[in-house]
Design a protein around this motif. Structure first.
Motif, PDB file in Angstrom:
ATOM      1  N   GLU A 104      31.336 -11.723   0.206  1.00 55.20           N
ATOM      2  CA  GLU A 104      31.448 -12.429  -1.049  1.00 55.20           C
ATOM      3  C   GLU A 104      30.121 -11.850  -2.003  1.00 55.20           C
ATOM      4  N   PRO A 105      30.415 -11.156  -2.917  1.00 56.98           N
ATOM      5  CA  PRO A 105      31.754 -10.914  -3.610  1.00 56.98           C
ATOM      6  C   PRO A 105      32.500  -9.503  -2.749  1.00 56.98           C
ATOM      7  N   ALA A 106      31.886  -8.864  -2.172  1.00 50.82           N
ATOM      8  CA  ALA A 106      32.509  -7.894  -1.478  1.00 50.82           C
ATOM      9  C   ALA A 106      33.263  -8.451  -0.206  1.00 50.82           C
ATOM     10  N   PHE A 107      34.544  -8.187   0.013  1.00 50.92           N
ATOM     11  CA  PHE A 107      35.331  -8.986   1.151  1.00 50.92           C
ATOM     12  C   PHE A 107      35.520  -8.224   2.405  1.00 50.92           C
ATOM     13  N   TYR A 108      35.568  -6.668   2.497  1.00 51.44           N
ATOM     14  CA  TYR A 108      35.619  -5.817   3.667  1.00 51.44           C
ATOM     15  C   TYR A 108      34.315  -5.742   4.425  1.00 51.44           C
ATOM     16  N   ALA A 109      33.316  -5.585   3.812  1.00 52.95           N
ATOM     17  CA  ALA A 109      32.015  -5.197   4.319  1.00 52.95           C
ATOM     18  C   ALA A 109      30.752  -5.313   3.323  1.00 52.95           C
ATOM     19  N   THR A 110      29.687  -6.010   3.594  1.00 56.01           N
ATOM     20  CA  THR A 110      28.524  -5.995   2.538  1.00 56.01           C
ATOM     21  C   THR A 110      27.475  -4.883   3.299  1.00 56.01           C
ATOM     22  N   VAL A 111      26.839  -4.399   2.377  1.00 56.05           N
ATOM     23  CA  VAL A 111      25.636  -3.407   2.986  1.00 56.05           C
ATOM     24  C   VAL A 111      24.627  -4.060   3.848  1.00 56.05           C
ATOM     25  N   ASN A 112      24.043  -5.114   3.463  1.00 55.87           N
ATOM     26  CA  ASN A 112      23.148  -5.872   4.186  1.00 55.87           C
ATOM     27  C   ASN A 112      23.875  -7.239   4.718  1.00 55.87           C
ATOM     28  N   GLN A 113      24.820  -7.147   5.834  1.00 54.62           N
ATOM     29  CA  GLN A 113      25.938  -8.050   6.362  1.00 54.62           C
ATOM     30  C   GLN A 113      25.368  -8.895   7.154  1.00 54.62           C
ATOM     31  N   ASP A 114      24.532  -8.743   8.131  1.00 58.58           N
ATOM     32  CA  ASP A 114      24.172  -9.634   9.110  1.00 58.58           C
ATOM     33  C   ASP A 114      22.620  -9.463   9.349  1.00 58.58           C
ATOM     34  N   ASN A 117      31.132 -20.434  12.731  1.00 53.92           N
ATOM     35  CA  ASN A 117      30.618 -20.689  14.041  1.00 53.92           C
ATOM     36  C   ASN A 117      29.241 -20.003  14.597  1.00 53.92           C
ATOM     37  N   VAL A 118      28.824 -19.292  13.868  1.00 52.86           N
ATOM     38  CA  VAL A 118      27.509 -18.604  14.130  1.00 52.86           C
ATOM     39  C   VAL A 118      26.425 -19.533  14.457  1.00 52.86           C
ATOM     40  N   ASN A 119      25.849 -19.175  15.750  1.00 48.79           N
ATOM     41  CA  ASN A 119      24.554 -19.973  16.074  1.00 48.79           C
ATOM     42  C   ASN A 119      23.352 -19.553  15.231  1.00 48.79           C
ATOM     43  N   ILE A 120      23.153 -20.140  14.283  1.00 48.22           N
ATOM     44  CA  ILE A 120      21.937 -19.867  13.135  1.00 48.22           C
ATOM     45  C   ILE A 120      20.464 -20.039  13.863  1.00 48.22           C
ATOM     46  N   GLU A 121      20.485 -21.135  14.525  1.00 50.49           N
ATOM     47  CA  GLU A 121      19.323 -21.276  15.098  1.00 50.49           C
ATOM     48  C   GLU A 121      18.796 -20.238  15.848  1.00 50.49           C
ATOM     49  N   MET A 122      19.884 -19.419  16.720  1.00 51.38           N
ATOM     50  CA  MET A 122      19.417 -18.364  17.640  1.00 51.38           C
ATOM     51  C   MET A 122      19.067 -17.284  16.904  1.00 51.38           C
ATOM     52  N   ILE A 123      19.734 -16.925  15.699  1.00 49.52           N
ATOM     53  CA  ILE A 123      19.154 -15.890  14.606  1.00 49.52           C
ATOM     54  C   ILE A 123      17.675 -16.081  14.423  1.00 49.52           C
ATOM     55  N   VAL A 124      17.500 -17.396  14.089  1.00 50.34           N
ATOM     56  CA  VAL A 124      16.078 -17.932  13.785  1.00 50.34           C
ATOM     57  C   VAL A 124      15.221 -17.551  14.766  1.00 50.34           C
ATOM     58  N   ALA A 125      15.553 -17.957  16.031  1.00 54.02           N
ATOM     59  CA  ALA A 125      14.579 -17.520  17.067  1.00 54.02           C
ATOM     60  C   ALA A 125      14.577 -16.398  17.290  1.00 54.02           C
ATOM     61  N   ARG A 160      22.942 -29.100  12.971  1.00 57.31           N
ATOM     62  CA  ARG A 160      22.673 -27.653  13.042  1.00 57.31           C
ATOM     63  C   ARG A 160      21.373 -27.355  12.196  1.00 57.31           C
ATOM     64  N   LEU A 161      21.086 -28.315  11.170  1.00 52.21           N
ATOM     65  CA  LEU A 161      19.789 -28.100  10.512  1.00 52.21           C
ATOM     66  C   LEU A 161      18.620 -28.615  11.216  1.00 52.21           C
ATOM     67  N   PHE A 162      18.799 -29.657  12.038  1.00 51.17           N
ATOM     68  CA  PHE A 162      17.675 -30.060  12.853  1.00 51.17           C
ATOM     69  C   PHE A 162      17.713 -28.966  14.107  1.00 51.17           C
ATOM     70  N   LEU A 163      18.484 -28.398  14.427  1.00 50.51           N
ATOM     71  CA  LEU A 163      18.310 -27.401  15.647  1.00 50.51           C
ATOM     72  C   LEU A 163      17.480 -26.190  14.955  1.00 50.51           C
ATOM     73  N   VAL A 164      17.695 -25.939  13.703  1.00 51.46           N
ATOM     74  CA  VAL A 164      17.023 -24.845  12.911  1.00 51.46           C
ATOM     75  C   VAL A 164      15.644 -25.231  12.874  1.00 51.46           C
ATOM     76  N   PHE A 165      15.381 -26.509  12.636  1.00 51.36           N
ATOM     77  CA  PHE A 165      13.838 -26.776  12.540  1.00 51.36           C
ATOM     78  C   PHE A 165      13.349 -26.962  13.769  1.00 51.36           C
TER      79      PHE A 165
END
Ligand code: RM4
Ligand code: MN
Ligand code: MN
Length: 436
Positions: free
Chosen positions: A230-240, A267-275, A307-312
């Protein structure tokens, strides 16, 4: 910056004091009761309250106007007309919460005629300037080249040049305002498989960012923000976060990854990305918001407070482990379509403090032992115990001690601030941020 230093208070300080006086007795009682409860767990409530009081999050200037969707926008009365009005609203949020000492501007939406005057206004209101944001996802009036097919990664070097120049301009403006960070989010991507050369687009991204980085003052940081779609729906350049980390590592020590909580698959585990980003020494900051499906930009903590708590929890854990060089910029990035933006931003800032306070309650040594012993239930109960604690008196006490409001929304509603805005700010097209 402290509210006490603010020169121009927008809401009568007396009104806050009177409202607080009515609630002070109950608050003392609740705070003392919670203090006793925490003491039994070996926790000093004063230490938590001090840390919570020091926690601040920057307000996105684009968040104080009513947001919209691609189906429509329903502006409220008394919306800010320009960046000076936006700053006044941000000052009210900080006056009542004591939790939002800075503003993150977005250019050209907030382009000032006179940057010195804007800086002076911020100072008068007791507000600092957090990361500046560049906008190469919309075409502006009179702009020579279009961003329809991309900006920093466009196939045409002249478009890339224009997008780089805009970012350099943002840095110049930021310098004049006393900011020391720039956040770059681009909408570049593709709607169709095959539309864009995946590898080359990423190479162009790195090249363009390297040119922006070359213009960064030594004391500045650049944050790059990934987004799945969003707004690109197939792929973004900095996607993940993988692409983002790769880019940040390639670009060197001044470049960090920014995590916008709404920019991942549901359902991505954002707290793990943070870690992981902490592990790589590349976590730079956050755009806090909440979401149910996509980049919904809902109020922080409104959909998934756990989830917010798990990020913190990851952030406090990193603090506890004394991870070196961890410097985080906390910002909100929300769109308020059906609420008064000031009320939403105040409660969102408080929800961040709540998640932080809860994460501070986690018995880290105990958790460590349970994890080592592979006691899965015991370990998760340690987190649940912290998450289910009602820490509201801690945040309220922190506010009260700063002269902010024990009940910010109630005081805001009683103040008549919005009605006053409606009278002195005739309705007009918002100056940006309200339309995306
Ligand atoms: C994007 C992204 C950026 C923000 C724009 C308005 O989705 O979250 O951070 O600048 O929206
Ligand atoms: Mn964002
Ligand atoms: Mn977003």
């Amino acid at each position: 910056m402290d509210t006490a230093r603010s020169i121009e208070t927008k809401i009568d300080q007396d009104l806050i004091a009177k409202a607080n006086a009515k609630l002070a007795g109950d608050l003392e009682h609740d705070y003392a009761a919670l203090g006793k409860q925490l003491a039994r767990q070996g926790i000093d409530i004063e230490q938590i309250a001090e840390k919570v009081a020091r926690f601040g999050v920057a307000i996105p200037s684009w968040g104080v106007g009513t947001g919209g969707t691609r189906f429509g926008r329903f502006p409220g009365k008394g919306e800010p007309r320009h960046v000076f009005d936006k700053l006044e609203d941000c000052a009210v949020i900080h006056q009542l919460t004591g939790a939002t000492p800075a503003v993150s501007l977005h250019f050209p939406w907030d382009e000032p005629d006179d940057a010195a005057a804007l800086r002076a206004k911020g100072e008068a209101l007791g507000l600092g300037f957090a990361a500046v944001n560049s906008n190469t996802f919309q075409d502006q009036k009179g702009q020579a080249r279009s961003y329809k097919f991309g900006s920093l990664t466009h196939t045409d070097a002249a478009v890339r040049e224009q997008a780089v120049a805009h970012n350099l301009h943002c840095i110049e403006l930021g310098k004049k305002l006393g900011a020391d960070e720039i956040t770059v989010w681009i909408a570049d991507g593709a709607n169709f498989p095959g539309q864009q050369h995946t590898a080359r687009a990423f190479e162009r991204y790195i090249d363009a960012l390297a040119r922006i980085r070359a213009a960064l003052p030594k004391t500045w940081r650049m944050m790059i923000e990934h987004k799945m779609y969003e707004p690109a729906f197939y792929a973004t350049v900095n996607q993940d976060w993988g692409s983002s980390l790769l880019a940040a590592q390639t670009l060197g020590p001044q470049v960090f990854c920014l995590v916008d909580l709404g920019h991942h698959a549901p359902n991505v585990n954002i707290e793990m990305i943070v870690a992981r980003l902490i592990h790589a020494g590349k976590l730079g900051g956050f755009h806090f918001n909440d979401s149910r499906y996509g980049d919904d930009d809902l109020d922080a903590g409104s959909i998934n407070p756990f989830r917010l708590f798990l990020v913190f929890n990851e952030l406090v854990d990193a603090e506890w482990r004394k991870v070196k060089g961890l410097k985080l910029s906390h910002m909100l990035d929300q769109s308020h379509n059906v609420t008064d933006p000031i009320e939403s931003l105040m409660t969102s800032a408080v929800e961040l403090q709540r998640a932080y306070a809860q994460a501070l309650l986690v018995n880290r040594d105990g958790l460590d032992m349970l994890q080592t012993a592979n006691d899965a239930l015991g370990a998760t109960m340690v987190l649940k115990r912290a998450f289910t604690a009602d820490v509201s008196p801690i945040m309220a006490m922190a506010r009260s001690r700063k002269g902010a409001a024990i009940d910010p929304v109630a005081v805001f509603r009683a103040s008549g601030y919005r009605a006053g805005c409606a009278a002195r700010r005739p309705a007009q097209q918002s100056s940006g941020g309200g339309i995306v």
